[in-house]
Motif scaffolding. Structure first.
Motif, PDB file in Angstrom:
ATOM      1  N   MET A 209      -4.123  26.829 -43.223  1.00  0.00           N
ATOM      2  CA  MET A 209      -3.184  27.503 -44.139  1.00  0.00           C
ATOM      3  C   MET A 209      -1.813  27.657 -43.466  1.00  0.00           C
ATOM      4  O   MET A 209      -1.719  28.101 -42.333  1.00  0.00           O
ATOM      5  N   THR A 210      -0.803  27.319 -44.174  1.00  0.00           N
ATOM      6  CA  THR A 210       0.565  27.527 -43.671  1.00  0.00           C
ATOM      7  C   THR A 210       1.041  28.913 -44.097  1.00  0.00           C
ATOM      8  O   THR A 210       0.991  29.255 -45.267  1.00  0.00           O
ATOM      9  N   ARG A 211       1.497  29.702 -43.125  1.00  0.00           N
ATOM     10  CA  ARG A 211       1.928  31.060 -43.434  1.00  0.00           C
ATOM     11  C   ARG A 211       3.444  31.143 -43.543  1.00  0.00           C
ATOM     12  O   ARG A 211       4.165  30.496 -42.785  1.00  0.00           O
ATOM     13  N   LEU A 212       3.895  31.946 -44.494  1.00  0.00           N
ATOM     14  CA  LEU A 212       5.322  32.251 -44.609  1.00  0.00           C
ATOM     15  C   LEU A 212       5.550  33.509 -43.783  1.00  0.00           C
ATOM     16  O   LEU A 212       4.980  34.563 -44.096  1.00  0.00           O
ATOM     17  N   ILE A 213       6.336  33.428 -42.715  1.00  0.00           N
ATOM     18  CA  ILE A 213       6.506  34.584 -41.831  1.00  0.00           C
ATOM     19  C   ILE A 213       7.971  34.992 -41.786  1.00  0.00           C
ATOM     20  O   ILE A 213       8.868  34.195 -42.084  1.00  0.00           O
ATOM     21  N   THR A 214       8.200  36.243 -41.401  1.00  0.00           N
ATOM     22  CA  THR A 214       9.581  36.736 -41.326  1.00  0.00           C
ATOM     23  C   THR A 214       9.935  37.187 -39.908  1.00  0.00           C
ATOM     24  O   THR A 214      11.086  37.486 -39.632  1.00  0.00           O
ATOM     25  N   ASP A 215       8.926  37.209 -39.035  1.00  0.00           N
ATOM     26  CA  ASP A 215       9.134  37.697 -37.671  1.00  0.00           C
ATOM     27  C   ASP A 215       9.515  36.528 -36.759  1.00  0.00           C
ATOM     28  O   ASP A 215       8.692  35.656 -36.474  1.00  0.00           O
ATOM     29  N   VAL A 216      10.751  36.532 -36.295  1.00  0.00           N
ATOM     30  CA  VAL A 216      11.239  35.397 -35.500  1.00  0.00           C
ATOM     31  C   VAL A 216      10.521  35.311 -34.150  1.00  0.00           C
ATOM     32  O   VAL A 216      10.299  34.214 -33.611  1.00  0.00           O
TER      33      VAL A 216
ATOM     34  N   SER B 181      14.186  17.125 -40.375  1.00  0.00           N
ATOM     35  CA  SER B 181      14.113  17.925 -41.595  1.00  0.00           C
ATOM     36  C   SER B 181      12.648  18.171 -41.967  1.00  0.00           C
ATOM     37  O   SER B 181      11.779  17.326 -41.737  1.00  0.00           O
ATOM     38  N   ALA B 182      12.394  19.357 -42.563  1.00  0.00           N
ATOM     39  CA  ALA B 182      11.016  19.806 -42.797  1.00  0.00           C
ATOM     40  C   ALA B 182      10.490  19.341 -44.146  1.00  0.00           C
ATOM     41  O   ALA B 182      10.107  20.134 -44.995  1.00  0.00           O
ATOM     42  N   ASN B 183      10.481  18.017 -44.327  1.00  0.00           N
ATOM     43  CA  ASN B 183       9.964  17.447 -45.568  1.00  0.00           C
ATOM     44  C   ASN B 183       9.013  16.308 -45.252  1.00  0.00           C
ATOM     45  O   ASN B 183       9.060  15.753 -44.151  1.00  0.00           O
ATOM     46  N   ARG B 184       8.163  15.948 -46.224  1.00  0.00           N
ATOM     47  CA  ARG B 184       7.349  14.748 -46.063  1.00  0.00           C
ATOM     48  C   ARG B 184       8.273  13.548 -46.035  1.00  0.00           C
ATOM     49  O   ARG B 184       9.324  13.542 -46.691  1.00  0.00           O
ATOM     50  N   SER B 185       7.883  12.537 -45.280  1.00  0.00           N
ATOM     51  CA  SER B 185       8.680  11.322 -45.196  1.00  0.00           C
ATOM     52  C   SER B 185       8.948  10.769 -46.596  1.00  0.00           C
ATOM     53  O   SER B 185       8.041  10.713 -47.414  1.00  0.00           O
ATOM     54  N   GLY B 186      10.198  10.411 -46.856  1.00  0.00           N
ATOM     55  CA  GLY B 186      10.537   9.835 -48.149  1.00  0.00           C
ATOM     56  C   GLY B 186      10.940  10.863 -49.185  1.00  0.00           C
ATOM     57  O   GLY B 186      11.447  10.498 -50.247  1.00  0.00           O
ATOM     58  N   GLN B 187      10.712  12.130 -48.920  1.00  0.00           N
ATOM     59  CA  GLN B 187      11.145  13.162 -49.861  1.00  0.00           C
ATOM     60  C   GLN B 187      12.490  13.737 -49.418  1.00  0.00           C
ATOM     61  O   GLN B 187      12.918  13.531 -48.291  1.00  0.00           O
ATOM     62  N   VAL B 188      13.125  14.469 -50.325  1.00  0.00           N
ATOM     63  CA  VAL B 188      14.447  14.978 -49.972  1.00  0.00           C
ATOM     64  C   VAL B 188      14.331  16.161 -49.017  1.00  0.00           C
ATOM     65  O   VAL B 188      13.316  16.859 -48.979  1.00  0.00           O
ATOM     66  N   SER B 189      15.394  16.378 -48.255  1.00  0.00           N
ATOM     67  CA  SER B 189      15.408  17.450 -47.266  1.00  0.00           C
ATOM     68  C   SER B 189      15.366  18.813 -47.955  1.00  0.00           C
ATOM     69  O   SER B 189      16.005  19.015 -48.982  1.00  0.00           O
ATOM     70  N   PRO B 190      14.612  19.767 -47.374  1.00  0.00           N
ATOM     71  CA  PRO B 190      14.461  21.091 -47.986  1.00  0.00           C
ATOM     72  C   PRO B 190      15.588  22.039 -47.593  1.00  0.00           C
ATOM     73  O   PRO B 190      16.002  22.079 -46.444  1.00  0.00           O
ATOM     74  N   THR B 191      16.056  22.816 -48.547  1.00  0.00           N
ATOM     75  CA  THR B 191      17.079  23.815 -48.236  1.00  0.00           C
ATOM     76  C   THR B 191      16.567  25.238 -48.483  1.00  0.00           C
ATOM     77  O   THR B 191      17.326  26.194 -48.330  1.00  0.00           O
ATOM     78  N   THR B 192      15.280  25.377 -48.855  1.00  0.00           N
ATOM     79  CA  THR B 192      14.671  26.710 -48.968  1.00  0.00           C
ATOM     80  C   THR B 192      13.271  26.666 -48.363  1.00  0.00           C
ATOM     81  O   THR B 192      12.667  25.587 -48.234  1.00  0.00           O
ATOM     82  N   ALA B 193      12.760  27.853 -48.011  1.00  0.00           N
ATOM     83  CA  ALA B 193      11.400  27.942 -47.475  1.00  0.00           C
ATOM     84  C   ALA B 193      10.392  27.441 -48.514  1.00  0.00           C
ATOM     85  O   ALA B 193       9.386  26.815 -48.168  1.00  0.00           O
ATOM     86  N   GLN B 194      10.681  27.701 -49.783  1.00  0.00           N
ATOM     87  CA  GLN B 194       9.787  27.251 -50.852  1.00  0.00           C
ATOM     88  C   GLN B 194       9.715  25.723 -50.902  1.00  0.00           C
ATOM     89  O   GLN B 194       8.626  25.149 -51.035  1.00  0.00           O
TER      90      GLN B 194
ATOM     91  N   VAL C 162      10.011  23.768 -48.405  1.00  0.00           N
ATOM     92  CA  VAL C 162       9.207  23.348 -47.256  1.00  0.00           C
ATOM     93  C   VAL C 162       7.727  23.445 -47.606  1.00  0.00           C
ATOM     94  O   VAL C 162       6.948  22.510 -47.373  1.00  0.00           O
ATOM     95  N   LEU C 163       7.345  24.581 -48.211  1.00  0.00           N
ATOM     96  CA  LEU C 163       5.935  24.784 -48.551  1.00  0.00           C
ATOM     97  C   LEU C 163       5.468  23.738 -49.560  1.00  0.00           C
ATOM     98  O   LEU C 163       4.332  23.251 -49.474  1.00  0.00           O
ATOM     99  N   GLU C 164       6.325  23.384 -50.503  1.00  0.00           N
ATOM    100  CA  GLU C 164       5.937  22.375 -51.498  1.00  0.00           C
ATOM    101  C   GLU C 164       5.543  21.071 -50.815  1.00  0.00           C
ATOM    102  O   GLU C 164       4.614  20.399 -51.243  1.00  0.00           O
ATOM    103  N   GLY C 165       6.231  20.713 -49.754  1.00  0.00           N
ATOM    104  CA  GLY C 165       5.930  19.442 -49.088  1.00  0.00           C
ATOM    105  C   GLY C 165       4.899  19.539 -47.982  1.00  0.00           C
ATOM    106  O   GLY C 165       4.105  18.622 -47.793  1.00  0.00           O
ATOM    107  N   LEU C 166       4.927  20.631 -47.233  1.00  0.00           N
ATOM    108  CA  LEU C 166       4.175  20.645 -45.968  1.00  0.00           C
ATOM    109  C   LEU C 166       3.076  21.709 -45.898  1.00  0.00           C
ATOM    110  O   LEU C 166       2.426  21.863 -44.854  1.00  0.00           O
ATOM    111  N   SER C 167       2.861  22.443 -46.977  1.00  0.00           N
ATOM    112  CA  SER C 167       1.834  23.489 -46.944  1.00  0.00           C
ATOM    113  C   SER C 167       0.485  22.899 -46.536  1.00  0.00           C
ATOM    114  O   SER C 167       0.084  21.849 -47.042  1.00  0.00           O
ATOM    115  N   GLY C 168      -0.174  23.562 -45.602  1.00  0.00           N
ATOM    116  CA  GLY C 168      -1.463  23.085 -45.115  1.00  0.00           C
ATOM    117  C   GLY C 168      -1.334  22.124 -43.942  1.00  0.00           C
ATOM    118  O   GLY C 168      -2.327  21.781 -43.301  1.00  0.00           O
ATOM    119  N   ARG C 169      -0.125  21.651 -43.660  1.00  0.00           N
ATOM    120  CA  ARG C 169       0.070  20.657 -42.592  1.00  0.00           C
ATOM    121  C   ARG C 169       0.764  21.234 -41.370  1.00  0.00           C
ATOM    122  O   ARG C 169       0.834  20.569 -40.329  1.00  0.00           O
TER     123      ARG C 169
END
Ligand code: AMP
Ligand code: MG
Length: 324
Positions: A1-8, A136-149, A151-158
């Motif tokens: 599971m990929t976690r969304l965290i706020t603690d740097v 950039s935090a996207n799957r190869s071939g997809q557009v670069s992410p500019t929000t945490a959401q 990122v999760l759309e492309g890489l959640s679980g990975r």
């Protein structure tokens, strides 16, 4: 599971432990890994599903930290003072003492370095206190992410986690400037306009238009494409046996018998480990082979799934005919 965290601090601890963590920068969200940890860097390529090992940008908290890994000349220092923290990446000669894993730089003698402008990214770099490799935090071939959401759309679980932050303000990647080859050459337009760079340090070479580049010798020689590191010894692919004059690049629990000089990418047959050991192995076999007067490197087959595709791609380039 990929976690969304706020603690740097938690994000920093995960990175130091070899996990993959996406984080906000002013350009786009980056997918970070400890750049000194080859396994973690290989994880970036696996998570993105990248079929090629292209060199990654290393991120730092300060110019001083960045220039501990690369050799900076006067222009580099001037550009760093003017544009860092910010969306400018400098390609510079790697210091022989650099602990950045070879895979992060795709085996090149240069490294791309940057100090990101986003306060959260800077704080993260400060806490990690090591170079952080991040495309950039996207799957190869997809557009670069500019929000945490995104990122999760492309890489959640990975990946282990996404450090939540505001949307990226710049929204395009950093400008990449090559200072390693003498002049200054624009490798990728990005967040800092080339005119602003020229105002600071004078003329910058622009990339050749694609058609012109295709006509140049460098692009006709696939082994040198992207000027990736290529071993001097010829590489023979899909080897089923090894000659006495050959060094062996092995993979898996049953290396071909008879090799005097061997580097096993992964005795366990693990592709992530193999990726992490690929460039170091090619360099070592090349040096050993030259020292011992060997004629070439025989490479055992590597499966084509997952990171195997990128390993095969790199080996195919290494094996392509060269002019010299
Ligand atoms: P990204 O993967 O989106 O972070 O993009 C990284 C960019 O920097 C790519 O265009 C790479 O080709 C370029 N780059 C990184 N390191 C180097 C290097 N050592 N030499 C030349 N280009 C580099
Ligand atoms: Mg990208």
């Amino acid at each position: 599971m990929t976690r969304l965290i706020t603690d740097v601090a938690e994000a920093a601890a995960l990175l130091r432990a070899g996990e993959l963590v996406a984080f906000p920068t002013e350009t786009v969200y980056g997918l970070g890994a400890d750049a000194q940890n080859g396994r973690a860097v290989a994880g970036i390529f696996a998570a993105k599903g990248r079929p090629q090992f292209n060199p990654l940008i290393c991120h730092f908290a300060s110019a001083e930290a960045a220039f501990a890994e690369v050799v900076a000349d006067d222009r580099a220092r001037q550009l760093a003072r003017r544009f860092w923290p910010g969306p400018l990446t400098l390609v510079l000669p790697r210091r022989p003492t650099s602990q950045v894993d070879l895979l992060a730089g795709a085996g090149l003698d240069t490294l791309a370095v940057r100090v990101p402008g986003h306060p959260l990214a800077l704080e993260l770099m400060r806490l990690v206190d090591r170079p952080v490799a991040a495309p950039s935090a996207n799957r190869s071939g997809q557009v670069s992410p500019t929000t945490a959401q995104h990122v999760l759309e492309g890489l959640s679980g990975r990946i282990a986690a996404v450090l939540d932050g505001p949307p990226s303000e710049v929204g395009v990647e950093s400008t990449v400037l090559d200072l390693a080859a003498g002049g200054a050459a624009l490798l990728r337009p990005g967040g800092v306009p080339v005119e602003a760079i020229e105002a600071a340090v004078g003329p910058v070479g622009r990339p050749l238009p694609l058609a012109a580049a295709a006509a140049t010798r460098s692009l006709r020689s696939p082994g040198m494409l992207l000027s990736h590191y290529a071993p001097r010894l010829p590489v023979r692919l899909e080897a089923q046996e090894v000659a006495p004059e050959e060094a062996l690049l092995a993979f898996g629990p049953h290396p071909l018998p008879g090799a005097g000089t061997m580097w096993n990418l992964s005795p366990a047959g693990d592709l992530q480990q193999a990726a992490a050991r690929l460039f170091a192995g090619l360099r070592w076999l090349d040096a050993e082979g030259a020292r011992l007067g060997l004629w070439g490197i025989a490479a055992m087959p590597v499966p084509g799934h997952g990171l195997g595709a990128a390993i095969q791609d790199r080996l195919t380039r290494a094996a392509a005919p060269r002019d010299s």
